[in-house]
Design an enzyme around this catalytic site. Structure first.
Site, PDB file in Angstrom:
ATOM      1  N   ALA A  30      33.121  31.390  -6.267  1.00  0.00           N
ATOM      2  CA  ALA A  30      32.334  30.648  -5.281  1.00  0.00           C
ATOM      3  C   ALA A  30      31.173  31.477  -4.741  1.00  0.00           C
ATOM      4  CB  ALA A  30      33.231  30.185  -4.138  1.00  0.00           C
ATOM      5  N   GLN A  62      37.532  25.950   0.205  1.00  0.00           N
ATOM      6  CA  GLN A  62      38.851  25.757   0.816  1.00  0.00           C
ATOM      7  C   GLN A  62      39.322  24.313   0.729  1.00  0.00           C
ATOM      8  OE1 GLN A  62      40.984  27.959   1.860  1.00  0.00           O
ATOM      9  NE2 GLN A  62      39.709  29.793   1.942  1.00  0.00           N
ATOM     10  N   SER A  99      36.105  27.475  -6.213  1.00  0.00           N
ATOM     11  CA  SER A  99      36.642  28.638  -6.913  1.00  0.00           C
ATOM     12  C   SER A  99      38.066  28.391  -7.398  1.00  0.00           C
ATOM     13  CB  SER A  99      36.632  29.815  -5.933  1.00  0.00           C
ATOM     14  OG  SER A  99      36.984  30.999  -6.584  1.00  0.00           O
ATOM     15  N   ALA A 100      38.379  28.928  -8.591  1.00  0.00           N
ATOM     16  CA  ALA A 100      39.701  28.679  -9.179  1.00  0.00           C
ATOM     17  C   ALA A 100      40.839  29.342  -8.403  1.00  0.00           C
ATOM     18  CB  ALA A 100      39.721  29.157 -10.634  1.00  0.00           C
ATOM     19  N   THR A 157      28.132  35.157 -21.761  1.00  0.00           N
ATOM     20  CA  THR A 157      29.241  34.606 -22.539  1.00  0.00           C
ATOM     21  C   THR A 157      30.292  34.025 -21.599  1.00  0.00           C
ATOM     22  OG1 THR A 157      28.843  36.204 -24.273  1.00  0.00           O
ATOM     23  CG2 THR A 157      31.026  35.179 -24.231  1.00  0.00           C
ATOM     24  N   CYS A 159      38.844  44.302   9.575  1.00  0.00           N
ATOM     25  CA  CYS A 159      38.713  45.746   9.787  1.00  0.00           C
ATOM     26  C   CYS A 159      37.406  46.209   9.179  1.00  0.00           C
ATOM     27  CB  CYS A 159      39.853  46.487   9.107  1.00  0.00           C
ATOM     28  SG  CYS A 159      41.383  46.349  10.002  1.00  0.00           S
TER      29      CYS A 159
HETATM   30  C1  LIG Z   1      37.206  32.521  -0.845  1.00  0.00           C
HETATM   31  C2  LIG Z   1      35.977  31.861  -0.357  1.00  0.00           C
HETATM   32  C3  LIG Z   1      34.725  32.151  -0.922  1.00  0.00           C
HETATM   33  C4  LIG Z   1      34.556  33.177  -2.006  1.00  0.00           C
HETATM   34  O1  LIG Z   1      35.083  32.741  -3.222  1.00  0.00           O
HETATM   35  P1  LIG Z   1      35.158  33.733  -4.471  1.00  0.00           P
HETATM   36  O2  LIG Z   1      35.499  32.852  -5.624  1.00  0.00           O
HETATM   37  O3  LIG Z   1      36.257  34.691  -4.142  1.00  0.00           O
HETATM   38  O4  LIG Z   1      33.837  34.381  -4.629  1.00  0.00           O
HETATM   39  C5  LIG Z   1      33.627  31.471  -0.438  1.00  0.00           C
HETATM   40  N1  LIG Z   1      33.733  30.569   0.546  1.00  0.00           N
HETATM   41  C6  LIG Z   1      34.909  30.267   1.116  1.00  0.00           C
HETATM   42  C7  LIG Z   1      34.972  29.255   2.196  1.00  0.00           C
HETATM   43  C8  LIG Z   1      36.076  30.916   0.685  1.00  0.00           C
HETATM   44  O5  LIG Z   1      37.226  30.619   1.264  1.00  0.00           O
END
Ligand SMILES: *Cc1c(COP(=O)(O)O)cnc(C)c1O
Length: 394
Positions: free
Chosen positions: A75, A183, A203-204, A244, A330
């Site tokens: 993502a 999310q 994102s997967a 690729t 942190c």
């Molecule tokens: C986890 C997350 C991302 C980042 O996704 P990645 O695939 O780890 O780069 C971006 N936006 C939100 C809201 C997320 O929860």
């Protein structure tokens, strides 16, 4: 039966991979190793076919056409491609973007980059419930506004923004609408047509697929969105993302999306029951507040402030029983209070005893009950110590 500890309640950070996804991926690490861009032999055709199927599975989950799905490394990359790709595609450099203070860093940091290169960004505030004001959104629009970027659901609180109303405003002014739906996709119904989204990142590894693969949805019709590629070379993915293809990852992403299409409704029903029971059992302790309560939010997640609890100590004491997350990040030696909760007007002190618990497909009732028991015990102990504790030398 003994529980395997710690219980994983941090599914908003990443989800474990569904074993069915792994099974689907395995052959593409070994005998089916072809490059999806090889056009002259069966190894390539086999890989290309697998990618085509995955593209259909991913598209189907979000109501897109397969040609509108651009595979990326996740993502974060999808958001970078969307924001920078839109800006680079429009002449001049005084572009204006509207986004929100509670976005993920993927969006906020990409917007900062746009500011460095001459663009202007408006960061909308949120109300105490975490939602933006549609009036403020509309009045932030200028003649240079080319993009509105608002996340579908927040990663810390689960709060769901009024996506269709935001999209309607974007349409009214002919501005592109990007949503970081990382999310939301696979958890609640997301449909780029019904929601009128032009660009969408997901994102997967947040939907029981592998890490390192994601997608950008790029609308092809009404309007047809064009982006400037951010990675050149080879012209893969309709010239928008060269390199690729990660065939095993994409195959896994596809399978994960297919499973979500079939099981999302049942999963979310079961998980909202667990999440609600968790909240109800903890609320009896008093001086507990749920951040983002009473508005639409993700069914499987909760963000809770525990009054009169030492946040630091709680993480330490609960750590061997529950894996969950603190609403603070942190940064080197200091604890930065969460900027998301801060934007909702929550005090630094309350943020330091706020925690996120996110349930997932593999969370059981027994695990949830164990988490309730452990957290309740710790909260009671902290309060008892505070009331009857050691004399403090001031
Ligand atoms: C986890 C997350 C991302 C980042 O996704 P990645 O695939 O780890 O780069 C971006 N936006 C939100 C809201 C997320 O929860």
């Amino acid at each position: 039966m003994a529980l395997k500890l710690p219980v994983y309640l941090d599914n908003n950070a990443t989800t474990p991979m569904d074993p069915r996804v792994l099974d689907e991926m395995l052959p593409y690490f070994s005998e089916k190793f072809g490059n999806a861009a090889s056009k002259t032999h069966s190894f390539g055709w086999e890989a290309e076919e697998a990618v085509d199927i995955a593209r259909e599975q991913v598209a189907a989950l979000v109501g897109a056409h397969p040609q509108e799905i651009i595979f990326t490394s996740g993502a974060t990359e999808a958001v970078n491609l969307a924001v920078k790709g839109v800006c680079d595609n429009v002449a001049g450099s005084d572009h204006h973007i509207i986004t929100v203070v509670t976005e993920h860093k993927a969006v906020l940091d990409t917007c900062k980059h746009i500011e460095k290169t001459g663009g202007n960004v408006t960061y909308l505030p949120v109300k105490p419930n975490g939602l933006i004001s549609l009036k403020e959104l509309e009045s932030a629009i200028t003649e240079n506004t080319i993009l509105i970027a608002v996340m579908y659901a927040n990663n810390e609180t689960g709060v769901i923004q009024p996506i269709r109303e935001i999209a309607a405003i974007a349409r009214k002014y002919g501005i592109l609408f990007l949503s970081d739906a990382t999310q939301a996709v696979g958890k609640i119904p997301v449909n780029v047509q019904m929601d009128s989204i032009d660009l969408m990142a997901f994102s997967a590894h947040k939907l029981y697929g592998p890490k390192g693969v994601g997608a950008l949805y790029v609308r092809k019709k009404n309007p047809s969105v064009t982006l400037t590629a951010q990675i050149d070379g080879g012209g893969h993915e309709r010239n928008m993302r060269s390199g690729t293809l990660n065939v095993p990852g994409i195959v896994g992403f596809g399978k994960a999306c297919e499973i979500c299409s079939n099981e999302m409704a049942a999963d979310s029903k079961r998980l909202s029951k667990l999440r609600n029971a968790f909240e109800v059992e903890l609320l009896v302790l008093n001086d507990i507040s749920i951040n983002g309560e009473d508005i639409p939010r993700l069914p499987h997640a909760t963000n809770i402030s525990f009054g009169y609890v030492d946040g630091e100590k709680m993480i330490f004491e609960a750590g061997s029983d529950i894996a969950f997350s603190r609403s603070s990040a942190c940064t080197s030696a200091t604890l930065e209070p969460s900027y998301v909760l801060k934007a909702m007007g929550i005090s630094d002190e309350a943020i330091h005893h706020s925690f996120r618990f996110s349930f997932g497909r593999f969370t059981t009732e027994d695990q949830t009950n164990h988490a309730i028991k452990v957290i309740s015990k710790i909260v009671k102990e902290h309060r008892h110590e505070r009331d009857h504790g050691h004399h403090q030398i001031v």
